[in-house]
Write a protein that holds these residues in place. Structure first.
Motif, PDB file in Angstrom:
ATOM      1  N   UNK A  25       0.787  -1.228   0.000  1.00 17.11           N
ATOM      2  CA  UNK A  25       0.000   0.000   0.000  1.00 17.11           C
ATOM      3  C   UNK A  25       0.817   1.275   0.000  1.00 17.11           C
ATOM      4  N   UNK A  26       2.139   1.167   0.096  1.00 17.69           N
ATOM      5  CA  UNK A  26       2.975   2.372   0.202  1.00 17.69           C
ATOM      6  C   UNK A  26       2.900   3.262  -1.032  1.00 17.69           C
ATOM      7  N   UNK A  27       3.090   2.690  -2.188  1.00 15.85           N
ATOM      8  CA  UNK A  27       3.081   3.504  -3.409  1.00 15.85           C
ATOM      9  C   UNK A  27       1.678   4.026  -3.714  1.00 15.85           C
ATOM     10  N   UNK A  28       0.624   3.180  -3.663  1.00 13.41           N
ATOM     11  CA  UNK A  28      -0.714   3.742  -3.848  1.00 13.41           C
ATOM     12  C   UNK A  28      -1.028   4.841  -2.835  1.00 13.41           C
ATOM     13  N   UNK A  29      -0.612   4.679  -1.581  1.00 11.79           N
ATOM     14  CA  UNK A  29      -0.872   5.708  -0.562  1.00 11.79           C
ATOM     15  C   UNK A  29      -0.172   7.018  -0.919  1.00 11.79           C
ATOM     16  N   UNK A  30       1.040   6.943  -1.425  1.00 12.60           N
ATOM     17  CA  UNK A  30       1.751   8.150  -1.849  1.00 12.60           C
ATOM     18  C   UNK A  30       1.043   8.857  -2.989  1.00 12.60           C
ATOM     19  N   UNK A  31       0.557   8.074  -3.944  1.00  9.34           N
ATOM     20  CA  UNK A  31      -0.176   8.654  -5.072  1.00  9.34           C
ATOM     21  C   UNK A  31      -1.482   9.288  -4.597  1.00  9.34           C
ATOM     22  N   UNK A  32      -2.175   8.610  -3.698  1.00  8.51           N
ATOM     23  CA  UNK A  32      -3.435   9.128  -3.169  1.00  8.51           C
ATOM     24  C   UNK A  32      -3.195  10.384  -2.336  1.00  8.51           C
ATOM     25  N   UNK A  33      -2.140  10.369  -1.530  1.00 13.56           N
ATOM     26  CA  UNK A  33      -1.799  11.554  -0.726  1.00 13.56           C
ATOM     27  C   UNK A  33      -1.569  12.758  -1.626  1.00 13.56           C
ATOM     28  N   UNK A  34      -0.928  12.554  -2.736  1.00 19.50           N
ATOM     29  CA  UNK A  34      -0.691  13.642  -3.694  1.00 19.50           C
ATOM     30  C   UNK A  34      -2.000  14.146  -4.276  1.00 19.50           C
ATOM     31  N   UNK A  35      -2.840  13.226  -4.736  1.00 20.90           N
ATOM     32  CA  UNK A  35      -4.090  13.609  -5.393  1.00 20.90           C
ATOM     33  C   UNK A  35      -5.056  14.312  -4.451  1.00 20.90           C
ATOM     34  N   UNK A  36      -5.079  13.900  -3.187  1.00 20.08           N
ATOM     35  CA  UNK A  36      -6.030  14.466  -2.228  1.00 20.08           C
ATOM     36  C   UNK A  36      -5.398  15.535  -1.325  1.00 20.08           C
ATOM     37  N   UNK A  37      -4.124  15.831  -1.571  1.00 11.98           N
ATOM     38  CA  UNK A  37      -3.376  16.822  -0.794  1.00 11.98           C
ATOM     39  C   UNK A  37      -3.407  16.489   0.699  1.00 11.98           C
ATOM     40  N   UNK A  38      -3.084  15.241   0.998  1.00  9.01           N
ATOM     41  CA  UNK A  38      -2.990  14.782   2.388  1.00  9.01           C
ATOM     42  C   UNK A  38      -1.510  14.679   2.731  1.00  9.01           C
ATOM     43  N   UNK A  39      -1.108  15.329   3.806  1.00  7.38           N
ATOM     44  CA  UNK A  39       0.303  15.359   4.191  1.00  7.38           C
ATOM     45  C   UNK A  39       0.661  14.373   5.298  1.00  7.38           C
ATOM     46  N   UNK A  40      -0.322  13.926   6.053  1.00  8.00           N
ATOM     47  CA  UNK A  40      -0.062  13.023   7.166  1.00  8.00           C
ATOM     48  C   UNK A  40      -0.249  11.584   6.684  1.00  8.00           C
ATOM     49  N   UNK A  41       0.859  10.847   6.611  1.00  7.47           N
ATOM     50  CA  UNK A  41       0.827   9.463   6.139  1.00  7.47           C
ATOM     51  C   UNK A  41       1.554   8.593   7.160  1.00  7.47           C
ATOM     52  N   UNK A  42       0.882   7.562   7.616  1.00  9.53           N
ATOM     53  CA  UNK A  42       1.442   6.622   8.579  1.00  9.53           C
ATOM     54  C   UNK A  42       1.416   5.238   7.945  1.00  9.53           C
ATOM     55  N   UNK A  43       1.957   4.261   8.637  1.00 10.60           N
ATOM     56  CA  UNK A  43       1.954   2.892   8.119  1.00 10.60           C
ATOM     57  C   UNK A  43       1.546   1.906   9.200  1.00 10.60           C
ATOM     58  N   UNK A  44       0.979   0.829   8.740  1.00  9.41           N
ATOM     59  CA  UNK A  44       0.829  -0.380   9.527  1.00  9.41           C
ATOM     60  C   UNK A  44       1.590  -1.429   8.719  1.00  9.41           C
ATOM     61  N   UNK A  45       2.441  -2.171   9.394  1.00 12.57           N
ATOM     62  CA  UNK A  45       3.326  -3.093   8.686  1.00 12.57           C
ATOM     63  C   UNK A  45       2.986  -4.534   9.054  1.00 12.57           C
ATOM     64  N   UNK A  46       2.558  -5.287   8.045  1.00 13.78           N
ATOM     65  CA  UNK A  46       2.186  -6.682   8.228  1.00 13.78           C
ATOM     66  C   UNK A  46       2.842  -7.520   7.148  1.00 13.78           C
ATOM     67  N   UNK A  47       2.980  -8.796   7.426  1.00 15.10           N
ATOM     68  CA  UNK A  47       3.554  -9.709   6.438  1.00 15.10           C
ATOM     69  C   UNK A  47       2.672 -10.937   6.329  1.00 15.10           C
ATOM     70  N   UNK A  48       2.244 -11.236   5.106  1.00 15.33           N
ATOM     71  CA  UNK A  48       1.482 -12.463   4.895  1.00 15.33           C
ATOM     72  C   UNK A  48       1.928 -13.204   3.649  1.00 15.33           C
ATOM     73  N   UNK A  49       2.493 -12.519   2.663  1.00 13.30           N
ATOM     74  CA  UNK A  49       2.938 -13.167   1.432  1.00 13.30           C
ATOM     75  C   UNK A  49       4.437 -13.410   1.471  1.00 13.30           C
ATOM     76  N   UNK A  50       4.846 -14.518   0.912  1.00 12.71           N
ATOM     77  CA  UNK A  50       6.255 -14.789   0.666  1.00 12.71           C
ATOM     78  C   UNK A  50       6.334 -15.127  -0.808  1.00 12.71           C
ATOM     79  N   UNK A  51       6.670 -14.139  -1.602  1.00 16.06           N
ATOM     80  CA  UNK A  51       6.593 -14.216  -3.060  1.00 16.06           C
ATOM     81  C   UNK A  51       5.153 -14.525  -3.438  1.00 16.06           C
ATOM     82  N   UNK A  52       4.884 -15.646  -4.109  1.00 20.05           N
ATOM     83  CA  UNK A  52       3.517 -15.965  -4.509  1.00 20.05           C
ATOM     84  C   UNK A  52       2.818 -16.877  -3.513  1.00 20.05           C
ATOM     85  N   UNK A  53       3.463 -17.203  -2.426  1.00 19.81           N
ATOM     86  CA  UNK A  53       2.880 -18.100  -1.435  1.00 19.81           C
ATOM     87  C   UNK A  53       2.336 -17.283  -0.275  1.00 19.81           C
ATOM     88  N   UNK A  54       1.136 -17.566   0.140  1.00 19.65           N
ATOM     89  CA  UNK A  54       0.559 -16.911   1.304  1.00 19.65           C
ATOM     90  C   UNK A  54       0.955 -17.689   2.539  1.00 19.65           C
TER      91      UNK A  54
END
Length: 164
Positions: free
Chosen positions: A44-73
């Motif tokens: 979601x990092x790159x889409x969030x950056x694009x959305x932040x630009x389009x909507x003029x949102x300056x406050x961006x945080x993250x939640x970091x999770x891992x579920x995929x390992x390449x193509x394997x869930x």
């Protein structure tokens, strides 16, 4: 069925398509106010950056999770970094919702957020509030940040070397 067997098709998203799809999603959000964006890292990092630009949102945080390992869930979800609020007034962004395993985990963390993904598959689409395009469940989505540009040899050169 193994996870690698579940993907029978590939959908390659170009940078141009990603930008176009994000802009179309953002157009429907222009009249809404969000305190900030929470990006689901890493997808979601790159889409969030694009959305932040389009909507003029300056406050961006993250939640970091891992579920995929390449193509394997993986079997479970590892929460590497959580968040200290319930998402009220925030836009939660991920690149896609697939089976819904990651979406369920972040939805539990941020139950009041407006959850948006660019692409959604049938098994997980009910977990998000908004998405741009639905993609078949048996399709692996290849995002532009996972690919690279490479030289493609002309067909005539391959023929000369006998590699038709």
């Amino acid at each position: 069925m193994s996870n690698s067997d579940r993907y029978q098709h590939y959908f390659t998203v170009s940078w141009d398509r990603l930008h176009r799809d994000v802009r179309e999603l953002c157009d429907s959000l222009l009249n809404r106010r969000f305190e900030g964006i929470v990006a689901v890292a890493r997808g979601g990092l790159i889409p969030a950056g694009l959305i932040a630009r389009e909507l003029d949102i300056r406050l961006v945080d993250t939640v970091c999770v891992k579920s995929y390992d390449k193509m394997e869930q993986g079997e479970g979800i590892d929460v590497l970094k959580g968040i200290d609020h319930d998402g009220d007034g925030w836009l939660l962004v991920d690149d896609l919702v697939d089976t819904g395993k990651t979406a369920r985990a972040v939805r539990e963390m941020l139950p009041k957020a407006h959850f948006l993904t660019i692409y959604a598959k049938p098994e997980g689409r009910e977990l998000v509030d908004q998405y741009h395009s639905e993609v078949a469940q048996d399709t692996w989505i290849q995002f532009p940040w996972d690919t690279g540009f490479a030289y493609v040899e002309p067909l005539a050169d391959r023929r000369r070397r006998g590699q038709d």
